[in-house]
Enzyme design. Structure first.
Site, PDB file in Angstrom:
ATOM      1  N   LYS A 123      46.889  33.778  45.796  1.00  0.00           N
ATOM      2  CA  LYS A 123      45.693  33.212  45.150  1.00  0.00           C
ATOM      3  C   LYS A 123      46.011  32.192  44.064  1.00  0.00           C
ATOM      4  O   LYS A 123      45.280  31.218  43.894  1.00  0.00           O
ATOM      5  CB  LYS A 123      44.864  34.339  44.531  1.00  0.00           C
ATOM      6  CG  LYS A 123      44.048  35.124  45.529  1.00  0.00           C
ATOM      7  CD  LYS A 123      43.258  36.192  44.769  1.00  0.00           C
ATOM      8  CE  LYS A 123      42.191  36.789  45.629  1.00  0.00           C
ATOM      9  NZ  LYS A 123      41.336  37.735  44.901  1.00  0.00           N
TER      10      LYS A 123
ATOM     11  N   ASP B 169      35.152  35.134  43.814  1.00  0.00           N
ATOM     12  CA  ASP B 169      35.273  36.488  43.243  1.00  0.00           C
ATOM     13  C   ASP B 169      34.302  36.696  42.074  1.00  0.00           C
ATOM     14  O   ASP B 169      33.747  37.790  41.908  1.00  0.00           O
ATOM     15  CB  ASP B 169      36.705  36.759  42.760  1.00  0.00           C
ATOM     16  CG  ASP B 169      37.633  37.105  43.907  1.00  0.00           C
ATOM     17  OD1 ASP B 169      37.144  37.564  44.956  1.00  0.00           O
ATOM     18  OD2 ASP B 169      38.854  36.916  43.758  1.00  0.00           O
TER      19      ASP B 169
ATOM     20  N   GLY C  63      43.993  38.057  38.051  1.00  0.00           N
ATOM     21  CA  GLY C  63      42.962  37.246  38.703  1.00  0.00           C
ATOM     22  C   GLY C  63      41.611  37.942  38.763  1.00  0.00           C
ATOM     23  O   GLY C  63      40.566  37.316  38.508  1.00  0.00           O
TER      24      GLY C  63
HETATM   25  P1  NDP Z   1      47.003  40.581  39.530  1.00  0.00           P
HETATM   26  O1  NDP Z   1      48.365  40.772  40.105  1.00  0.00           O
HETATM   27  O2  NDP Z   1      46.534  39.226  39.188  1.00  0.00           O
HETATM   28  O3  NDP Z   1      46.883  41.499  38.196  1.00  0.00           O
HETATM   29  C1  NDP Z   1      47.304  42.830  38.227  1.00  0.00           C
HETATM   30  C2  NDP Z   1      46.803  43.553  36.985  1.00  0.00           C
HETATM   31  O4  NDP Z   1      47.133  44.942  37.117  1.00  0.00           O
HETATM   32  C3  NDP Z   1      47.443  43.077  35.690  1.00  0.00           C
HETATM   33  O5  NDP Z   1      46.500  43.196  34.649  1.00  0.00           O
HETATM   34  C4  NDP Z   1      48.588  44.078  35.520  1.00  0.00           C
HETATM   35  O6  NDP Z   1      49.026  44.241  34.205  1.00  0.00           O
HETATM   36  C5  NDP Z   1      47.908  45.343  35.978  1.00  0.00           C
HETATM   37  N1  NDP Z   1      48.835  46.392  36.367  1.00  0.00           N
HETATM   38  C6  NDP Z   1      49.663  46.400  37.432  1.00  0.00           C
HETATM   39  N2  NDP Z   1      50.368  47.549  37.463  1.00  0.00           N
HETATM   40  C7  NDP Z   1      49.987  48.275  36.372  1.00  0.00           C
HETATM   41  C8  NDP Z   1      50.352  49.550  35.848  1.00  0.00           C
HETATM   42  N3  NDP Z   1      51.277  50.307  36.445  1.00  0.00           N
HETATM   43  N4  NDP Z   1      49.733  49.983  34.722  1.00  0.00           N
HETATM   44  C9  NDP Z   1      48.783  49.222  34.116  1.00  0.00           C
HETATM   45  N5  NDP Z   1      48.411  48.005  34.563  1.00  0.00           N
HETATM   46  C10 NDP Z   1      49.001  47.543  35.681  1.00  0.00           C
HETATM   47  O7  NDP Z   1      46.014  41.305  40.561  1.00  0.00           O
HETATM   48  P2  NDP Z   1      44.457  41.019  40.783  1.00  0.00           P
HETATM   49  O8  NDP Z   1      43.830  40.815  39.466  1.00  0.00           O
HETATM   50  O9  NDP Z   1      44.287  39.996  41.826  1.00  0.00           O
HETATM   51  O10 NDP Z   1      43.979  42.405  41.413  1.00  0.00           O
HETATM   52  C11 NDP Z   1      43.735  43.539  40.599  1.00  0.00           C
HETATM   53  C12 NDP Z   1      42.957  44.566  41.421  1.00  0.00           C
HETATM   54  O11 NDP Z   1      41.686  44.019  41.738  1.00  0.00           O
HETATM   55  C13 NDP Z   1      43.615  44.911  42.745  1.00  0.00           C
HETATM   56  O12 NDP Z   1      43.472  46.299  42.939  1.00  0.00           O
HETATM   57  C14 NDP Z   1      42.788  44.148  43.765  1.00  0.00           C
HETATM   58  O13 NDP Z   1      42.762  44.807  45.013  1.00  0.00           O
HETATM   59  C15 NDP Z   1      41.407  44.190  43.113  1.00  0.00           C
HETATM   60  N6  NDP Z   1      40.542  43.088  43.538  1.00  0.00           N
HETATM   61  C16 NDP Z   1      39.320  43.427  44.064  1.00  0.00           C
HETATM   62  C17 NDP Z   1      38.469  42.451  44.476  1.00  0.00           C
HETATM   63  C18 NDP Z   1      37.160  42.841  45.077  1.00  0.00           C
HETATM   64  O14 NDP Z   1      36.488  41.962  45.643  1.00  0.00           O
HETATM   65  N7  NDP Z   1      36.742  44.093  44.982  1.00  0.00           N
HETATM   66  C19 NDP Z   1      38.789  41.015  44.366  1.00  0.00           C
HETATM   67  C20 NDP Z   1      40.076  40.769  43.768  1.00  0.00           C
HETATM   68  C21 NDP Z   1      40.921  41.794  43.383  1.00  0.00           C
HETATM   69  P3  NDP Z   1      50.308  43.428  33.667  1.00  0.00           P
HETATM   70  O15 NDP Z   1      49.826  42.040  33.366  1.00  0.00           O
HETATM   71  O16 NDP Z   1      50.692  44.170  32.441  1.00  0.00           O
HETATM   72  O17 NDP Z   1      51.343  43.456  34.749  1.00  0.00           O
END
Ligand code: NDP
Length: 285
Positions: free
Chosen positions: A68, A104, A132
């Site tokens: 993305k 989104d 994202g």
């Molecule tokens: P990104 O990779 O952009 O961001 C991931 C986020 O998760 C960051 O804030 C990261 O924190 C955090 N994170 C990852 N692992 C951990 C952990 N072990 N403990 C705490 N925080 C953690 O992903 P997206 O934002 O694209 O996606 C996030 C979620 O949203 C996913 O589950 C995705 O499936 C869902 N989603 C749902 C959509 C929908 O239409 N329903 C659309 C888009 C996404 P850090 O920065 O500290 O690593």
């Protein structure tokens, strides 16, 4: 026979529900378009984008993890939310040009409106995550009229960068970064009228990002994670009296918005919802 196609670019993509509900939408209005998932390794992304551009039968695409944010510079232009959010989830074609967009935020806004069902948008929101999905949610929260947003992220520096971006785009908003500490998160959540969970936690079951003490009656909760059945966060929030939904509506409504961009026609939401639920049940088996 037109041979027109829309592709879903991701890695992996085999468990995505988008092909099921998008294909059902095209079929239901009699548009001869095939929606196909395409597993694209990061190293192949530039080549695949060039191939799409050169094939006029490809009407557009959806883009999912992990492409993305990387795909933007490979496209010919970015518009609307794709610029503000810094990520592309939908590509449309304008002649030989590929245009990056993001639906989104529209999907999140639709899910929020459904949850509120005419009630006033809470003034104070807590957003967990700074990736994202969090950016899309925040963009929608701003348009929905939230006045104060706390952004909590495991890596605080990323939340602080996002706070700076949001302040620049929306100077009227009170926005601050919050550390990823359970006690502080519970306090923040308790005073927030709306809690948004937008991290990857809970995707495959697993640890809850917030304990039950964070939730209360009179509070709205949106978990952007979608998992068959309810997510543990939604179950916990509801048990504490909050009104909570998972990522299903957001997923469906971002897809519906993309469908409308590709076709210029209203998305057949009821058909898409039914196909989504059928595919989700099959995936869960
Ligand atoms: P990104 O990779 O952009 O961001 C991931 C986020 O998760 C960051 O804030 C990261 O924190 C955090 N994170 C990852 N692992 C951990 C952990 N072990 N403990 C705490 N925080 C953690 O992903 P997206 O934002 O694209 O996606 C996030 C979620 O949203 C996913 O589950 C995705 O499936 C869902 N989603 C749902 C959509 C929908 O239409 N329903 C659309 C888009 C996404 P850090 O920065 O500290 O690593």
């Amino acid at each position: 026979m037109s041979g027109r196609r829309i592709l879903l670019l991701g890695h992996p993509v085999e468990h995505s529900l988008s092909p099921a509900f998008q294909q059902a939408a095209f079929d239901s209005i009699g548009l001869p378009v095939k929606y196909e998932a395409m597993d694209v390794a990061p190293a192949d992304l530039a080549r695949v984008v060039a191939e799409l551009r050169a094939d006029p039968l490809v009407m557009g695409a959806n883009v999912t993890v992990p492409h993305k944010e990387k795909i933007g510079p490979l496209l010919d232009s970015l518009i609307d939310d794709a610029v503000q959010i810094g990520a592309v989830n939908t590509i449309t074609r304008a002649g030989s040009r590929l245009v990056g967009r993001n639906t989104d935020a529209a999907g999140f806004r639709g899910a929020l409106d459904g949850l509120l069902d005419g009630r006033r948008t809470p003034r104070h929101a807590l957003v967990l995550g700074a990736g994202g999905a969090a950016k899309a949610a925040i963009s929608a929260l701003v348009t929905a009229g939230v006045a104060q947003i706390s952004i909590a992220n495991r890596h605080l520096a990323r939340a602080e960068r996002l706070v700076a971006e949001v302040r620049k785009a929306s100077p009227h908003l009170t926005v601050r970064a919050a550390p990823w500490h359970e006690g502080l998160l519970v306090e923040e959540a308790q005073i927030a009228g709306l809690v948004v969970h937008a991290t990857t936690l809970g995707l495959n079951g697993g640890a809850l990002p917030l304990p039950a003490a964070a939730f209360r009656a009179g509070q709205f909760v949106i978990d952007v994670v979608y998992a068959p059945g309810e997510t543990a966060l939604v179950r916990t929030a509801r048990a504490a009296g909050a009104e909570a939904i998972d990522g299903r509506e957001m997923l469906l409504l971002q897809g519906a918005a993309a469908f409308e961009l590709w076709t210029g026609r209203p998305a057949p939401i009821a058909v898409m919802r039914e196909a989504f639920d059928t595919a989700a049940k099959q995936n869960a088996k």
